[in-house]
Design an enzyme around this catalytic site. Sequence first.
Site, PDB file in Angstrom:
ATOM      1  N   ARG A   7      -4.091   2.687  13.438  1.00  0.00           N
ATOM      2  CA  ARG A   7      -4.021   1.303  12.927  1.00  0.00           C
ATOM      3  C   ARG A   7      -3.889   0.319  14.076  1.00  0.00           C
ATOM      4  O   ARG A   7      -3.145   0.592  15.030  1.00  0.00           O
ATOM      5  CB  ARG A   7      -2.802   1.187  12.012  1.00  0.00           C
ATOM      6  CG  ARG A   7      -2.710  -0.139  11.278  1.00  0.00           C
ATOM      7  CD  ARG A   7      -1.466  -0.173  10.405  1.00  0.00           C
ATOM      8  NE  ARG A   7      -0.374  -0.826  11.091  1.00  0.00           N
ATOM      9  CZ  ARG A   7       0.915  -0.740  10.725  1.00  0.00           C
ATOM     10  NH1 ARG A   7       1.278  -0.023   9.686  1.00  0.00           N
ATOM     11  NH2 ARG A   7       1.834  -1.375  11.410  1.00  0.00           N
ATOM     12  N   HIS A  62       0.826  -1.203   0.000  1.00  0.00           N
ATOM     13  CA  HIS A  62       0.000   0.000   0.000  1.00  0.00           C
ATOM     14  C   HIS A  62       0.866   1.260   0.000  1.00  0.00           C
ATOM     15  O   HIS A  62       2.075   1.209   0.280  1.00  0.00           O
ATOM     16  CB  HIS A  62      -0.996   0.006   1.163  1.00  0.00           C
ATOM     17  CG  HIS A  62      -0.386  -0.202   2.509  1.00  0.00           C
ATOM     18  ND1 HIS A  62      -0.068  -1.456   2.994  1.00  0.00           N
ATOM     19  CD2 HIS A  62      -0.036   0.678   3.478  1.00  0.00           C
ATOM     20  CE1 HIS A  62       0.456  -1.335   4.198  1.00  0.00           C
ATOM     21  NE2 HIS A  62       0.502  -0.046   4.524  1.00  0.00           N
TER      22      HIS A  62
HETATM   23  O1  LIG Z   1      -2.049   6.528   6.100  1.00  0.00           O
HETATM   24  C1  LIG Z   1      -2.479   5.611   5.420  1.00  0.00           C
HETATM   25  O2  LIG Z   1      -3.485   5.698   4.714  1.00  0.00           O
HETATM   26  C2  LIG Z   1      -1.765   4.281   5.430  1.00  0.00           C
HETATM   27  C3  LIG Z   1      -0.513   4.373   6.205  1.00  0.00           C
HETATM   28  C4  LIG Z   1       0.185   3.065   6.358  1.00  0.00           C
HETATM   29  O3  LIG Z   1       1.110   2.795   5.675  1.00  0.00           O
HETATM   30  C5  LIG Z   1      -0.305   2.105   7.349  1.00  0.00           C
HETATM   31  O4  LIG Z   1      -1.265   2.399   8.081  1.00  0.00           O
HETATM   32  O5  LIG Z   1       0.260   1.023   7.447  1.00  0.00           O
HETATM   33 FE   LIG Z   2       1.688   0.728   6.040  1.00  0.00          FE
END
Ligand SMILES: O=C(O)CCC(=O)C(=O)O
Ligand SMILES: [Fe+2]
Length: 289
Positions: A274, A259
């Site tokens: 997260r 991602h």
């Molecule tokens: O900020 C985001 O949308 C993703 C960031 C990221 O790399 C993660 O949450 O692992």
């Molecule tokens: Fe990430």
Amino acid sequence: MTLTATAPTDLLTVEPIGPFHGARVLGVELARADDDTIAAVRAALTAHKVLFFPAQALDPDSQVRLGRRLGELTPSHPVVRGVDEEHPEIYALDAADNGFGDTWHTDVTFVRRPPLGSILRAVQLPPVGGDTSWADAEAAYASLSAPVRALADQLTAVHDGNREWGYHLAQRGGNRWDDGEYTRLTPVEHPVVRVHPETGRRSLFVNPGFTSHIAGVSEAESRGLLDAFYAHLTKPEHIVRHRWSPGDVAMWDNRSTLHYAARDYGDFRRIMHRVTLRGDEPVGPATIS
Ligand SMILES: O=C(O)CCC(=O)C(=O)O
Ligand SMILES: [Fe+2]
């Protein structure tokens, strides 16, 4: 196209947003879902690789509770402590504290057992921008030519978190992760092709964030191979892009995807929380066959 998830079929509506991966999940309130619904979400995660749940009402407590129902949570991050004392599992990405994910990566592949997956909640968003994209590493592997797949199947790569995290570690100290205290980052080796432990599908398991080189080949060969793999992984055909709205939750299978969070919102603040599901040691085709 509207598909319904694997049985039991009436628990959620799963609408694919791309031909290979990515789906919007409707009709679920994640904070209150019953056990059968959680099981259906878990099955949909493996099947669709990245799921988007609009208009959720999660807070830090209910995000952690949800994560525990879907798997085993890791601490926040090997070198970043939790968002506060009460939530050591929550990894906050705050643009005001240099929290960006603007390199294509798979989370935490620089440890022996990288995460199975993650659940990400939009806490504060810029008015526009800050979209996140996910690449399907299984679709990418499958669309390589047969001779290149056969070559990739034999390779091993070194993953090193120091370039991304070494400075942070030196400045702020580390954290606890599932195999101990992280006071320094020791590079690890993983197969370049990973066999998914649940589906048996193969994916291209290298990423620009953490893969330093391919083992046992020359530096020039490693550079050339990785550049070709990265260009292939990130072809538009292999990507879905999510434009965030308040309340959105995304969940991804970290064993089959990469991602990238676009950093295109200037000085606006963007905060994401997260929680991370514990994973297992990647296995390559050589170990399987
Ligand atoms: O900020 C985001 O949308 C993703 C960031 C990221 O790399 C993660 O949450 O692992
Ligand atoms: Fe990430």
